[in-house]
Design a protein around this motif. Structure first.
Motif, PDB file in Angstrom:
ATOM      1  N   GLU A   1       7.207 -44.648  16.528  1.00  0.00           N
ATOM      2  CA  GLU A   1       6.996 -43.597  15.137  1.00  0.00           C
ATOM      3  C   GLU A   1       7.544 -42.905  14.328  1.00  0.00           C
ATOM      4  O   GLU A   1       9.156 -43.387  14.589  1.00  0.00           O
ATOM      5  CB  GLU A   1       5.875 -42.414  15.900  1.00  0.00           C
ATOM      6  CG  GLU A   1       6.959 -41.551  16.767  1.00  0.00           C
ATOM      7  CD  GLU A   1       6.529 -40.421  17.089  1.00  0.00           C
ATOM      8  OE1 GLU A   1       7.702 -39.115  16.586  1.00  0.00           O
ATOM      9  OE2 GLU A   1       5.353 -40.405  17.544  1.00  0.00           O
TER      10      GLU A   1
ATOM     11  N   GLU B   1       2.155 -33.381  12.019  1.00  0.00           N
ATOM     12  CA  GLU B   1       2.911 -33.630  13.064  1.00  0.00           C
ATOM     13  C   GLU B   1       2.262 -32.084  14.182  1.00  0.00           C
ATOM     14  O   GLU B   1       1.336 -31.348  13.474  1.00  0.00           O
ATOM     15  CB  GLU B   1       4.055 -32.858  13.020  1.00  0.00           C
ATOM     16  CG  GLU B   1       4.882 -34.051  12.046  1.00  0.00           C
ATOM     17  CD  GLU B   1       6.701 -33.854  12.413  1.00  0.00           C
ATOM     18  OE1 GLU B   1       7.660 -33.414  13.533  1.00  0.00           O
ATOM     19  OE2 GLU B   1       7.890 -33.434  11.648  1.00  0.00           O
TER      20      GLU B   1
ATOM     21  N   TRP C   1       5.471 -35.541   8.196  1.00  0.00           N
ATOM     22  CA  TRP C   1       4.084 -36.191   8.664  1.00  0.00           C
ATOM     23  C   TRP C   1       4.609 -37.049   9.626  1.00  0.00           C
ATOM     24  O   TRP C   1       6.128 -36.896   9.824  1.00  0.00           O
ATOM     25  CB  TRP C   1       3.478 -37.507   7.981  1.00  0.00           C
ATOM     26  CG  TRP C   1       2.632 -35.953   6.742  1.00  0.00           C
ATOM     27  CD1 TRP C   1       2.714 -35.270   6.127  1.00  0.00           C
ATOM     28  CD2 TRP C   1       0.607 -36.130   6.967  1.00  0.00           C
ATOM     29  NE1 TRP C   1       2.576 -34.692   5.244  1.00  0.00           N
ATOM     30  CE2 TRP C   1       1.043 -35.494   6.071  1.00  0.00           C
ATOM     31  CE3 TRP C   1      -0.045 -36.186   7.767  1.00  0.00           C
ATOM     32  CZ2 TRP C   1      -0.514 -35.390   5.047  1.00  0.00           C
ATOM     33  CZ3 TRP C   1      -1.302 -35.947   7.544  1.00  0.00           C
ATOM     34  CH2 TRP C   1      -1.903 -35.446   6.220  1.00  0.00           C
ATOM     35  N   ARG C   2       3.917 -38.205  10.025  1.00  0.00           N
ATOM     36  CA  ARG C   2       4.328 -39.192  11.421  1.00  0.00           C
ATOM     37  C   ARG C   2       3.697 -40.458  11.390  1.00  0.00           C
ATOM     38  O   ARG C   2       1.967 -40.458  10.798  1.00  0.00           O
ATOM     39  CB  ARG C   2       4.850 -38.891  12.813  1.00  0.00           C
ATOM     40  CG  ARG C   2       3.014 -38.483  13.672  1.00  0.00           C
ATOM     41  CD  ARG C   2       3.940 -37.360  14.765  1.00  0.00           C
ATOM     42  NE  ARG C   2       2.355 -37.675  15.731  1.00  0.00           N
ATOM     43  CZ  ARG C   2       2.486 -37.563  16.811  1.00  0.00           C
ATOM     44  NH1 ARG C   2       3.927 -38.133  17.626  1.00  0.00           N
ATOM     45  NH2 ARG C   2       1.199 -37.519  17.646  1.00  0.00           N
TER      46      ARG C   2
ATOM     47  N   ARG D   1       9.064 -40.148  11.066  1.00  0.00           N
ATOM     48  CA  ARG D   1       8.726 -38.899  10.244  1.00  0.00           C
ATOM     49  C   ARG D   1       9.211 -39.336   8.893  1.00  0.00           C
ATOM     50  O   ARG D   1      10.043 -39.272   8.947  1.00  0.00           O
ATOM     51  CB  ARG D   1       8.902 -37.428  11.614  1.00  0.00           C
ATOM     52  CG  ARG D   1       8.417 -37.333  12.449  1.00  0.00           C
ATOM     53  CD  ARG D   1       8.673 -36.534  13.798  1.00  0.00           C
ATOM     54  NE  ARG D   1       7.787 -36.349  14.384  1.00  0.00           N
ATOM     55  CZ  ARG D   1       7.870 -36.455  15.254  1.00  0.00           C
ATOM     56  NH1 ARG D   1       8.676 -38.065  15.742  1.00  0.00           N
ATOM     57  NH2 ARG D   1       7.078 -36.189  16.809  1.00  0.00           N
ATOM     58  N   TRP D   2       8.147 -38.426   8.296  1.00  0.00           N
ATOM     59  CA  TRP D   2       9.133 -37.770   6.837  1.00  0.00           C
ATOM     60  C   TRP D   2       8.445 -36.635   6.586  1.00  0.00           C
ATOM     61  O   TRP D   2       7.380 -35.862   6.977  1.00  0.00           O
ATOM     62  CB  TRP D   2       8.718 -38.483   5.851  1.00  0.00           C
ATOM     63  CG  TRP D   2       7.338 -38.945   5.512  1.00  0.00           C
ATOM     64  CD1 TRP D   2       6.718 -38.668   4.169  1.00  0.00           C
ATOM     65  CD2 TRP D   2       5.732 -39.485   5.628  1.00  0.00           C
ATOM     66  NE1 TRP D   2       5.459 -38.724   4.599  1.00  0.00           N
ATOM     67  CE2 TRP D   2       5.331 -39.532   5.686  1.00  0.00           C
ATOM     68  CE3 TRP D   2       5.476 -39.927   7.573  1.00  0.00           C
ATOM     69  CZ2 TRP D   2       3.283 -40.130   5.625  1.00  0.00           C
ATOM     70  CZ3 TRP D   2       4.703 -40.825   7.814  1.00  0.00           C
ATOM     71  CH2 TRP D   2       3.672 -40.335   6.717  1.00  0.00           C
TER      72      TRP D   2
END
Length: 214
Positions: A210, A172, A202-203, A212-213
């Protein structure tokens, strides 16, 4: 004139009716099993946003760029959340199961992550042997569903990580310094910014959207 039907013809007709009935029952059974399976296991990876993008794109999940953070996250979800087992075929020798510890998995969970290493020339042979091993071999994941095969550095399996693909992985973005910030101020602020970067997630990015996590 009456038509004579011998006992062999009668028996044959009865057998055909029974086979047809059994085929219908088998078809209904398979349909029911598919329905139950879809209800119990609606997710491929255990990451809902990723599964939705994968569903929209179809085919195999092909990851480019920095794919390993996503691979570790997927495996953790598939083993823990979906209670399955996963095969990893590592052509580059860079996969480390120890990274999974602390991501929701314990050392004992690693027995459900089956890692194979081979060259690109032997990839097809390895994938064929993996199927035999997972279905008929002796291993500690017999009571679990085999959720898929991840290939690192090659083409094959259900998930591929390499130079080509439709899903990119990146950190990110952290905003830059504001206007008018001096070198001294930026230097003083470096530790705080490093902490922000380290805590960033992260993405995954593709044409459909998209997620994210982390």
């Amino acid at each position: 004139m009456a038509v004579q039907i011998n006992s062999t013809e009668v028996l044959g007709a009865r057998l055909l009716r029974e086979v047809a009935a059994e085929e219908g029952s088998l078809e209904d059974l398979l349909k029911d099993l598919r329905t139950i399976s879809n209800h119990i296991r609606p997710s491929r990876t255990g990451i809902p946003d990723l599964d939705e993008l994968w569903k929209q794109h179809g085919g195999k999940l092909s990851v480019i760029s920095r794919g390993f953070p996503l691979v570790y996250s997927m495996i953790s979800h598939m083993v823990k959340e979906l209670e399955g087992t996963v095969v990893v075929v590592d052509l580059d020798g860079r996969f480390s199961p120890s990274h999974l510890v602390g991501m929701g998995l314990w050392m004992g969970d690693l027995r459900h992550v089956h890692v194979f290493r081979c060259s690109k020339e032997r990839l097809k042979i390895t994938l064929d042997s993996v199927e035999d091993y997972m279905l008929w071999g002796e291993h500690g994941s017999k009571g679990r569903e085999w959720l898929g095969t991840i290939v690192l550095g090659g083409v094959g399996g259900d998930v591929m990580v390499g130079w080509r693909g439709w899903l990119g992985v990146e950190r990110e973005v952290v905003g830059g310094f504001g206007e008018g910030v001096s070198v001294e101020e930026a230097w003083t602020d470096r530790e705080r910014r490093k902490e922000i970067v380290d805590n960033k997630g992260w993405r995954g990015v593709c044409e459909m959207g998209e997620f994210r996590w982390g």
